[in-house]
Design an enzyme around this catalytic site. Structure first.
Site, PDB file in Angstrom:
ATOM      1  N   LYS A   3       0.824  -1.218   0.000  1.00 50.06           N
ATOM      2  CA  LYS A   3       0.000   0.000   0.000  1.00 50.06           C
ATOM      3  C   LYS A   3       0.847   1.251   0.000  1.00 50.06           C
ATOM      4  CE  LYS A   3      -1.456   1.838   3.598  1.00 50.06           C
ATOM      5  NZ  LYS A   3      -2.007   2.587   4.735  1.00 50.06           N
ATOM      6  N   GLY A  49     -10.147   3.118   7.461  1.00 45.82           N
ATOM      7  CA  GLY A  49      -9.175   3.459   6.440  1.00 45.82           C
ATOM      8  C   GLY A  49      -7.765   3.496   6.994  1.00 45.82           C
ATOM      9  N   CYS A  50      -6.877   4.107   6.231  1.00 45.26           N
ATOM     10  CA  CYS A  50      -5.473   4.189   6.623  1.00 45.26           C
ATOM     11  C   CYS A  50      -5.333   4.911   7.955  1.00 45.26           C
ATOM     12  CB  CYS A  50      -4.690   4.925   5.547  1.00 45.26           C
ATOM     13  SG  CYS A  50      -2.954   5.161   5.941  1.00 45.26           S
ATOM     14  N   PHE A  51      -4.550   4.334   8.855  1.00 48.82           N
ATOM     15  CA  PHE A  51      -4.424   4.936  10.181  1.00 48.82           C
ATOM     16  C   PHE A  51      -3.666   6.250  10.188  1.00 48.82           C
ATOM     17  CE2 PHE A  51      -1.440   1.028  10.940  1.00 48.82           C
ATOM     18  CZ  PHE A  51      -0.539   1.473   9.981  1.00 48.82           C
ATOM     19  N   TRP A  52      -2.947   6.566   9.103  1.00 52.70           N
ATOM     20  CA  TRP A  52      -2.247   7.854   9.058  1.00 52.70           C
ATOM     21  C   TRP A  52      -3.221   9.024   9.181  1.00 52.70           C
ATOM     22  CZ3 TRP A  52       0.853   6.603   3.963  1.00 52.70           C
ATOM     23  CH2 TRP A  52       1.807   5.617   4.236  1.00 52.70           C
TER      24      TRP A  52
END
Length: 215
Positions: A3, A49-52
């Protein structure tokens, strides 16, 4: 494809084409039911979703003392990025918040979660990321949190705030911190194509939509 690489390639391509991600806070009502204020710090765990991006938004909420990116819902043995990226481990990319309920309530955190931190109507995906590790899920840390989260999902559904049904699930399971390079990723990598394309607009939308709540 990993990813980190795939999303960066996608974001760079879209950016080169002049396409930007438009984000704004969805105007949703406050939770009618909330966890009562109590002394001491509390913990909340959200996936979406993406943890960022989740980490970047919640780090800017007044009353949130710490945010950790990690994996929730699977086992310790496979709680690592390479394994989770196979979409076979049962984990969700998630964030663990340590917050002061005297400054920000669990219901308010839910409001941020549903209105800007992610899209709760997307099933097993968020933006460019697909697979069950990007699902929308709440991991209540108490019976009170579970009751408040369930009531809020029902409240938003009845109010038809979103054009599609909310798919957020209430789940149980342990939380495991992600690798060090994932922590504070937004602040440490402000020029990363993924951050520029997908997460900076979220942070800007949070500040615009919740000016009194933003640090």
């Amino acid at each position: 494809m990993n990813k980190l690489i795939a999303a960066a390639v996608l974001a760079a391509t879209l950016s080169a084409c002049g396409i930007a991600q438009a984000e704004r806070a969805v105007p949703i009502p406050a939770a009618k039911l909330d966890v009562p204020k109590a002394p001491g710090l509390q913990t909340a765990i959200f996936a979406g979703g993406c943890f960022w991006g989740l980490e970047a938004v919640f780090e800017r909420v007044k009353g949130v003392k710490a945010v950790t990116a990690g994996y929730a819902g699977g086992t310790r043995a496979t709680a690592n990025y390479d394994a989770v990226s196979t979409e076979q481990t049962g984990h969700a990319e998630a964030v663990k918040l340590v917050y002061d309920p005297q400054q920000v309530s669990y219901g308010t955190l839910l409001r941020v979660y549903f209105s800007i931190a992610h899209n709760p109507t997307e099933l097993n995906r968020q933006g460019p990321d697909t697979g069950p590790s990007y699902r929308s899920a709440i991991f209540p840390q108490s019976a009170q949190q579970k009751a408040v989260a369930a009531a809020y999902i029902a409240q938003l559904g009845q109010a038809r705030v979103f054009p599609k049904p909310i798919v957020t699930r209430l789940e149980s399971g342990a939380f495991f911190p992600a690798e060090a390079y994932h922590q504070n990723f937004f602040d440490r990598n402000p020029r990363h194509p993924y951050i520029v394309m997908w997460d900076k607009p979220k942070v800007a939308a949070f500040k615009a939509g919740f000016p009194t709540l933003a640090r």
